[in-house]
Design a protein around this motif. Structure first.
Motif, short mmCIF file in Angstrom:
data_model
loop_
_atom_site.label_atom_id
_atom_site.label_comp_id
_atom_site.label_asym_id
_atom_site.label_seq_id
_atom_site.Cartn_x
_atom_site.Cartn_y
_atom_site.Cartn_z
N ALA A 248 -58.25 55.46 10.68
CA ALA A 248 -57.86 55.08 12.04
C ALA A 248 -58.97 54.31 12.73
O ALA A 248 -60.16 54.54 12.47
CB ALA A 248 -57.52 56.34 12.85
N ARG A 249 -58.58 53.44 13.63
CA ARG A 249 -59.55 52.69 14.43
C ARG A 249 -60.40 53.67 15.25
O ARG A 249 -59.91 54.69 15.73
CB ARG A 249 -58.81 51.73 15.36
N GLY B 155 -69.49 39.09 17.10
CA GLY B 155 -68.08 38.77 17.20
C GLY B 155 -67.18 40.00 17.29
O GLY B 155 -65.97 39.88 17.32
N ASN B 156 -67.77 41.20 17.31
CA ASN B 156 -67.03 42.45 17.45
C ASN B 156 -65.88 42.63 16.47
O ASN B 156 -64.73 42.79 16.87
CB ASN B 156 -66.52 42.61 18.89
N LYS C 229 -72.42 56.09 14.83
CA LYS C 229 -71.64 56.88 15.79
C LYS C 229 -71.26 56.04 17.00
O LYS C 229 -70.14 56.12 17.52
CB LYS C 229 -72.43 58.11 16.24
N GLU C 230 -72.20 55.22 17.48
CA GLU C 230 -71.93 54.36 18.63
C GLU C 230 -70.84 53.34 18.31
O GLU C 230 -69.99 53.04 19.16
CB GLU C 230 -73.20 53.65 19.09
N LEU C 231 -70.84 52.81 17.10
CA LEU C 231 -69.82 51.85 16.69
C LEU C 231 -68.44 52.48 16.79
O LEU C 231 -67.51 51.90 17.37
CB LEU C 231 -70.04 51.41 15.24
N ALA C 232 -68.29 53.65 16.21
CA ALA C 232 -67.00 54.33 16.25
C ALA C 232 -66.62 54.66 17.69
O ALA C 232 -65.46 54.54 18.07
CB ALA C 232 -67.05 55.60 15.39
N GLY C 233 -67.59 55.05 18.48
CA GLY C 233 -67.32 55.38 19.88
C GLY C 233 -66.80 54.19 20.67
O GLY C 233 -66.11 54.36 21.67
N ARG C 234 -67.12 52.99 20.22
CA ARG C 234 -66.64 51.76 20.89
C ARG C 234 -65.33 51.26 20.29
O ARG C 234 -64.88 50.17 20.63
CB ARG C 234 -67.71 50.68 20.81
N GLY C 235 -64.76 52.01 19.35
CA GLY C 235 -63.46 51.63 18.80
C GLY C 235 -63.50 50.92 17.47
O GLY C 235 -62.46 50.56 16.92
N THR C 236 -64.67 50.72 16.90
CA THR C 236 -64.78 50.06 15.60
C THR C 236 -64.44 51.06 14.51
O THR C 236 -64.89 52.21 14.55
CB THR C 236 -66.21 49.52 15.38
#
Length: 181
Positions: free
Chosen positions: A19-20, A141-142, A168-175
């Motif tokens: 999941a995203r 480019g996110n 963890k921060e990446l996932a927290g931003r929706g990646t």
């Protein structure tokens, strides 16, 4: 998904959904097929059987859509040591035809706690700083999906913690993060 190299069956019946905004880890010993999975998902290798979708795109028939949706960071930091951290990030943003590469670079430097080292040559960076820069370059480019193949290889314990925090921060931003270890 399935993949063989001659008579060696590397992948059989691999089936998962991610999941995203989540972190999905493929764990296994050397030679278990983790990098092969990443190479198939990133269109660098074709599966022998099965269907593979990444971000809604079929890997076999819509590879351009997959490549636009992902970023891949390999086992070793792919940074130019002659350039500064900021120059590396500006270069990647320009290669991706993004508007205002300097602003993008500055934002990523801040996000990965590299602002103080922005104008230093990467050859002077610690292993953890290089790895964070490598991941930051991947995020130019996110992209909605990022693959991290062995993101902490060769790092000391403190640097490993820094990389895991960045993940963890990446996932927290929706990646959506898929990593191997």
């Amino acid at each position: 998904m399935e993949k063989s190299f001659k008579d060696l069956h590397v992948l059989r019946g691999v089936d998962f959904e991610v999941a995203r905004g989540s972190i999905f880890a493929l764990l296994g010993s050397n030679g278990a097929g983790k990098t092969t999975v990443v190479r198939i998902l990133s269109t660098l290798l074709k599966a022998d059987a099965g269907s593979v979708d990444v971000n809604g795109f079929d890997v076999a028939t819509q590879s351009a859509g997959v490549r636009e949706s992902i970023s891949l960071t390999g086992q070793f930091a792919a940074v130019d040591e002659i350039l500064t951290g900021r120059e590396n990030l500006v270069l990647v943003a320009r290669l991706r035809n993004l508007k205002d590469p300097g602003r993008i670079a500055d934002g990523l430097l801040e996000r990965f706690s590299l602002t103080d080292a922005a104008n230093r040559r990467v050859s002077e960076y610690s292993g953890g700083m290089r790895r964070r820069l490598d991941i930051a370059m991947s995020l130019s480019g996110n992209p909605p999906v990022i693959f991290l193949d062995e993101p902490t290889t060769g790092l000391d314990p403190q640097s490993r913690l820094e990389v895991w925090q960045a993940v963890k921060e990446l996932a927290g931003r929706g990646t959506m993060v898929l990593l191997t270890t």
